[in-house]
Scaffold this motif. Structure first.
Motif, short mmCIF file in Angstrom:
data_model
loop_
_atom_site.label_atom_id
_atom_site.label_comp_id
_atom_site.label_asym_id
_atom_site.label_seq_id
_atom_site.Cartn_x
_atom_site.Cartn_y
_atom_site.Cartn_z
N TYR A 152 0.83 -1.21 0.00
CA TYR A 152 0.00 0.00 0.00
C TYR A 152 0.86 1.26 0.00
CZ TYR A 152 -2.90 3.72 1.94
OH TYR A 152 -3.53 4.92 2.16
N LEU A 153 1.86 1.27 0.85
CA LEU A 153 2.71 2.46 0.95
C LEU A 153 3.45 2.75 -0.36
CD1 LEU A 153 4.20 1.87 4.53
CD2 LEU A 153 2.54 3.63 3.87
N ILE B 45 -9.13 1.75 12.20
CA ILE B 45 -8.72 3.06 11.66
C ILE B 45 -8.25 2.91 10.22
CG2 ILE B 45 -7.03 4.93 11.84
CD1 ILE B 45 -7.09 4.55 14.87
N LEU B 46 -7.38 1.91 10.00
CA LEU B 46 -6.85 1.71 8.65
C LEU B 46 -7.96 1.34 7.67
CD1 LEU B 46 -3.56 -0.18 9.55
CD2 LEU B 46 -3.74 2.10 8.57
N THR C 65 -4.57 9.13 1.71
CA THR C 65 -4.52 9.08 3.17
C THR C 65 -3.23 9.73 3.68
OG1 THR C 65 -5.77 7.02 3.19
CG2 THR C 65 -4.57 7.57 5.20
N PRO C 66 -3.31 10.61 4.69
CA PRO C 66 -2.09 11.20 5.25
C PRO C 66 -1.16 10.13 5.81
CG PRO C 66 -4.05 12.38 6.01
CD PRO C 66 -4.54 11.16 5.31
N LEU C 67 0.10 10.24 5.51
CA LEU C 67 1.06 9.22 5.94
C LEU C 67 1.13 9.11 7.45
CD1 LEU C 67 3.26 7.17 5.27
CD2 LEU C 67 4.90 9.07 5.15
N VAL D 194 -4.79 -0.28 -5.74
CA VAL D 194 -4.05 -0.81 -4.58
C VAL D 194 -4.75 -0.42 -3.29
CG1 VAL D 194 -1.89 -0.69 -3.29
CG2 VAL D 194 -1.83 -0.83 -5.78
N ALA D 195 -5.21 0.83 -3.20
CA ALA D 195 -5.89 1.30 -1.99
C ALA D 195 -7.20 0.55 -1.77
CB ALA D 195 -6.15 2.80 -2.09
N VAL D 196 -7.98 0.37 -2.83
CA VAL D 196 -9.26 -0.33 -2.72
C VAL D 196 -9.05 -1.79 -2.30
CG1 VAL D 196 -11.22 -1.20 -4.05
CG2 VAL D 196 -10.49 1.16 -4.32
#
Length: 282
Positions: free
Chosen positions: A104-105, A160-161, A169-171, A251-253
């Protein structure tokens, strides 16, 4: 100079080759089937069924053999059974997070491999700091507080994630969530394992340790396989619905969908933690 003493009786059991074959087929087939179910569901289902049948035969072999490879009588002890399930849950979550977050990162937030590793570093440092503290204070504090607190951290961090993961999303929010997660890991693994083994009579120590070590490996493999399977499955379905979606969004989804299952597993662990108690023989 400190020494480590052997507290068990040295034995020389015979190798049960049938048990080795059955366990290899069982665990290997189940893990392989879970990891490929998104590619070929029919073949994967057949492989999983073969693994389950082999697992049942392995269990039957252990219960009927005079010299079982792993004495499954350990599961007659309540705390050991609950503790084993909790360990399985923690390790499956740990390995699922360990593979999902770097993907994800790097794939969604577009961090370099170095920066992605640094983002995960703070959580691992907390894990390294808290683990010896938990070990030293376990006898005084007991398993109930640590396990309930630890699984609460796991539920909070994964929730939360699940709700915030996106391509924007803020790192810092991801880093804080991971820090909470690894605090939960450090306050669950040692108490769960120690309390589980403390419930066993001395003659079953080695078998209990073997069961826990086996479950850790299976949990890690299963957690990784399921996380990637859920992630890719959701990516494929999202691509059909949104053909113009960017790679970062996909990737986020996919990661968010996998975290939905992770949250459910963490909640199950939290509920089980309320049934843990100190062994009567401790």
């Amino acid at each position: 100079m400190p020494k480590v003493y052997n507290v068990t009786t040295l034995t020389k059991p015979k190798i049960d080759f049938l048990s080795i074959v059955l366990s290899t087929i069982a665990f290997g087939s189940i893990i392989y089937g879970l990891s490929t179910i998104s590619e070929d569901s029919t073949l994967a289902t057949i492989i999983i069924v073969v693994g389950i049948v082999a697992l049942l035969l392995f269990i039957w072999r252990q219960l009927t053999s005079k010299h079982p490879m792993i004495d499954l009588q350990v599961f007659k002890y309540r705390n050991f059974t609950i503790g084993s399930v909790l360990i399985f849950i923690v390790f499956s979550l740990l390995l699922a997070i360990a593979i999902l977050m770097p993907l994800y990162l790097k794939g969604s937030l577009l961090l370099s491999a170095t920066n992605a590793g640094l983002a995960m570093l703070l959580g691992n440092i907390l894990n390294a700091v808290f683990a010896p503290i938990v070990g030293k204070t376990f006898d005084r504090v007991g398993p109930k507080f640590y396990l309930r607190f630890g699984f609460l951290c796991l539920v909070i961090s994964t929730s939360i994630l699940f709700f915030v993961i996106s391509a924007t999303t803020p790192l810092w929010l991801v880093i804080v969530s991971c820090m909470i997660f690894y605090v939960g890991v450090s306050t669950t693994i040692i108490p769960a394992q120690t309390n589980a083994l403390n419930d066993l009579p001395k003659k079953l120590y080695s078998h209990g340790s073997a069961v826990i070590n086996t479950l850790q490996q299976i949990a890690g493999a299963a957690g990784t396989a399921l996380a990637i399977t859920l992630m890719t499955t959701r990516q494929h379905s999202y691509t059909v619905e949104h053909s113009t979606a960017t790679p970062e969004t996909l990737v986020a989804v996919g990661t968010q969908f996998a975290f939905g299952a992770i949250v459910i597993v963490a909640v199950i662990g939290l509920l089980l933690a309320f049934f843990v108690r100190r062994p009567e023989n401790n």
